[in-house]
Scaffold this motif. Structure first.
Motif, PDB file in Angstrom:
ATOM      1  N   UNK A 176       2.900   9.858  -8.549  1.00 44.07           N
ATOM      2  CA  UNK A 176       1.890   8.927  -9.051  1.00 44.07           C
ATOM      3  C   UNK A 176       1.135   8.322  -7.868  1.00 44.07           C
ATOM      4  N   UNK A 177       0.096   7.547  -8.151  1.00 43.28           N
ATOM      5  CA  UNK A 177      -0.590   6.841  -7.078  1.00 43.28           C
ATOM      6  C   UNK A 177      -2.091   7.016  -7.102  1.00 43.28           C
ATOM      7  N   UNK A 178      -2.742   6.426  -6.111  1.00 45.22           N
ATOM      8  CA  UNK A 178      -4.198   6.470  -5.984  1.00 45.22           C
ATOM      9  C   UNK A 178      -4.586   6.698  -4.525  1.00 45.22           C
ATOM     10  N   UNK A 179      -5.612   7.518  -4.272  1.00 45.47           N
ATOM     11  CA  UNK A 179      -6.078   7.717  -2.896  1.00 45.47           C
ATOM     12  C   UNK A 179      -6.628   6.438  -2.273  1.00 45.47           C
ATOM     13  N   UNK A 180      -6.982   5.461  -3.102  1.00 44.28           N
ATOM     14  CA  UNK A 180      -7.494   4.201  -2.559  1.00 44.28           C
ATOM     15  C   UNK A 180      -6.416   3.408  -1.825  1.00 44.28           C
ATOM     16  N   UNK A 181      -5.151   3.714  -2.074  1.00 47.29           N
ATOM     17  CA  UNK A 181      -4.079   3.036  -1.343  1.00 47.29           C
ATOM     18  C   UNK A 181      -4.206   3.259   0.163  1.00 47.29           C
ATOM     19  N   UNK A 182      -4.721   4.418   0.547  1.00 46.14           N
ATOM     20  CA  UNK A 182      -4.856   4.723   1.973  1.00 46.14           C
ATOM     21  C   UNK A 182      -6.020   3.979   2.610  1.00 46.14           C
ATOM     22  N   UNK A 183      -6.840   3.310   1.795  1.00 50.12           N
ATOM     23  CA  UNK A 183      -7.999   2.591   2.321  1.00 50.12           C
ATOM     24  C   UNK A 183      -7.799   1.072   2.345  1.00 50.12           C
ATOM     25  N   UNK A 184      -6.580   0.647   2.046  1.00 50.79           N
ATOM     26  CA  UNK A 184      -6.262  -0.783   2.059  1.00 50.79           C
ATOM     27  C   UNK A 184      -5.127  -1.026   3.043  1.00 50.79           C
ATOM     28  N   UNK A 185      -5.417  -1.755   4.116  1.00 52.73           N
ATOM     29  CA  UNK A 185      -4.390  -2.060   5.100  1.00 52.73           C
ATOM     30  C   UNK A 185      -3.247  -2.844   4.457  1.00 52.73           C
ATOM     31  N   UNK A 186      -2.042  -2.392   4.695  1.00 53.27           N
ATOM     32  CA  UNK A 186      -0.876  -3.108   4.187  1.00 53.27           C
ATOM     33  C   UNK A 186      -0.361  -2.608   2.858  1.00 53.27           C
ATOM     34  N   UNK A 187      -1.022  -1.588   2.275  1.00 51.12           N
ATOM     35  CA  UNK A 187      -0.556  -1.108   0.973  1.00 51.12           C
ATOM     36  C   UNK A 187       0.838  -0.494   1.074  1.00 51.12           C
ATOM     37  N   UNK A 188       1.092   0.243   2.141  1.00 50.47           N
ATOM     38  CA  UNK A 188       2.421   0.813   2.327  1.00 50.47           C
ATOM     39  C   UNK A 188       3.457  -0.257   2.615  1.00 50.47           C
ATOM     40  N   UNK A 189       3.067  -1.262   3.369  1.00 49.55           N
ATOM     41  CA  UNK A 189       3.982  -2.360   3.680  1.00 49.55           C
ATOM     42  C   UNK A 189       4.370  -3.122   2.423  1.00 49.55           C
ATOM     43  N   UNK A 190       3.413  -3.292   1.521  1.00 47.49           N
ATOM     44  CA  UNK A 190       3.698  -3.978   0.268  1.00 47.49           C
ATOM     45  C   UNK A 190       4.681  -3.182  -0.578  1.00 47.49           C
TER      46      UNK A 190
END
Length: 245
Positions: A176-190
């Motif tokens: 699952x997921x969205x490619x926009x996650x890679x364009x937001x700093x901190x999405x992986x950290x969250x």
């Protein structure tokens, strides 16, 4: 559902994390139903970690002094028996970061290590090109996760288009997921923060991790449908984290 258990408990998650993502991680955890504390002063971290329900260690903006601070907090967490989530941000970018993670994992009992393919590959001594904190190659994510899990003797999450959760020679995938996650700093950290929160209400690590990964990525899919780009996506993601799977 696990998110209801998190919201019922409202776990206190202690973060020693990078300065770039503090606000986003705190707001995301609040939306999900947890309670964040961002404390990294050496003199207080053992007390804070000892009073928390989980500990997140994130090396995104690591300084030399932070390593011993993280270990002090981690030892307090281990003594209390609360889970530790380690996010080895940029571990493949420098020898300093790689050595820091090695020291942390040698001295602490870490419940989960979460990172992208490049970060996790670095911990398993698998050559993979990285650029800053990002991975330029995906490699074989399943092999990377399994080898890192064996070497670190813990649960490992490799994030990407397909997320891999590996432990004890077994693995599970989620797409699952969205490619926009890679364009937001901190999405992986969250995501690491949400995993830590789920670990406080579920003893089966793989179950807790997989739930957090899928809850987060499904929320991202809904947020993408309601957004017009990275800025509105980030706001919509926080809104969606307060919902149900």
């Amino acid at each position: 559902m696990m998110e209801e258990r998190v919201r019922g408990k409202r776990p206190l998650v202690h973060h020693i994390t990078n300065e770039v993502v503090m606000n986003f991680s705190a707001n995301g955890l609040l939306a999900f139903g947890g309670s964040p504390v961002m404390a990294k002063e050496r003199e207080e971290v053992a007390d804070i970690a000892g009073a928390a329900d989980a500990l997140v260690l994130n090396i995104g903006t690591l300084r030399s002094s932070d390593v011993e601070t993280m270990i002090a907090a981690g030892k307090a967490a281990n003594e209390k028996g609360i889970p530790i989530l380690l996010d080895p941000v940029g571990a493949g970018a420098s020898t300093f970061r790689k050595n820091a993670v090695r020291k942390i994992t040698e001295e602490l009992d870490v419940a989960v290590v979460k990172g992208n393919a490049g970060e996790i590959a670095a911990l398993a001594d698998i050559p993979l090109k990285v650029k800053g904190v990002d991975s330029e190659e995906s490699g074989d994510s399943t092999d990377i996760a399994l080898r890192a899990s064996e070497k670190l003797n813990t649960c490992v999450v490799v994030t990407g288009a397909t997320d891999i959760v590996a432990e004890n020679g077994n693995y599970t995938t989620s797409s699952y997921g969205s490619p926009l996650l890679t364009q937001v700093t901190g999405s992986g950290c969250l995501l690491g923060t949400l995993i830590a929160a789920c670990l406080t209400v579920e003893d089966e690590k793989e179950k807790a991790v997989l739930f957090a990964v899928e809850f987060y990525n499904k929320a991202a899919e809904r947020a993408e449908a309601n957004s017009h780009g990275p800025g509105s996506f980030a706001v919509s993601l926080l809104d969606e984290l307060g919902g149900d799977v």
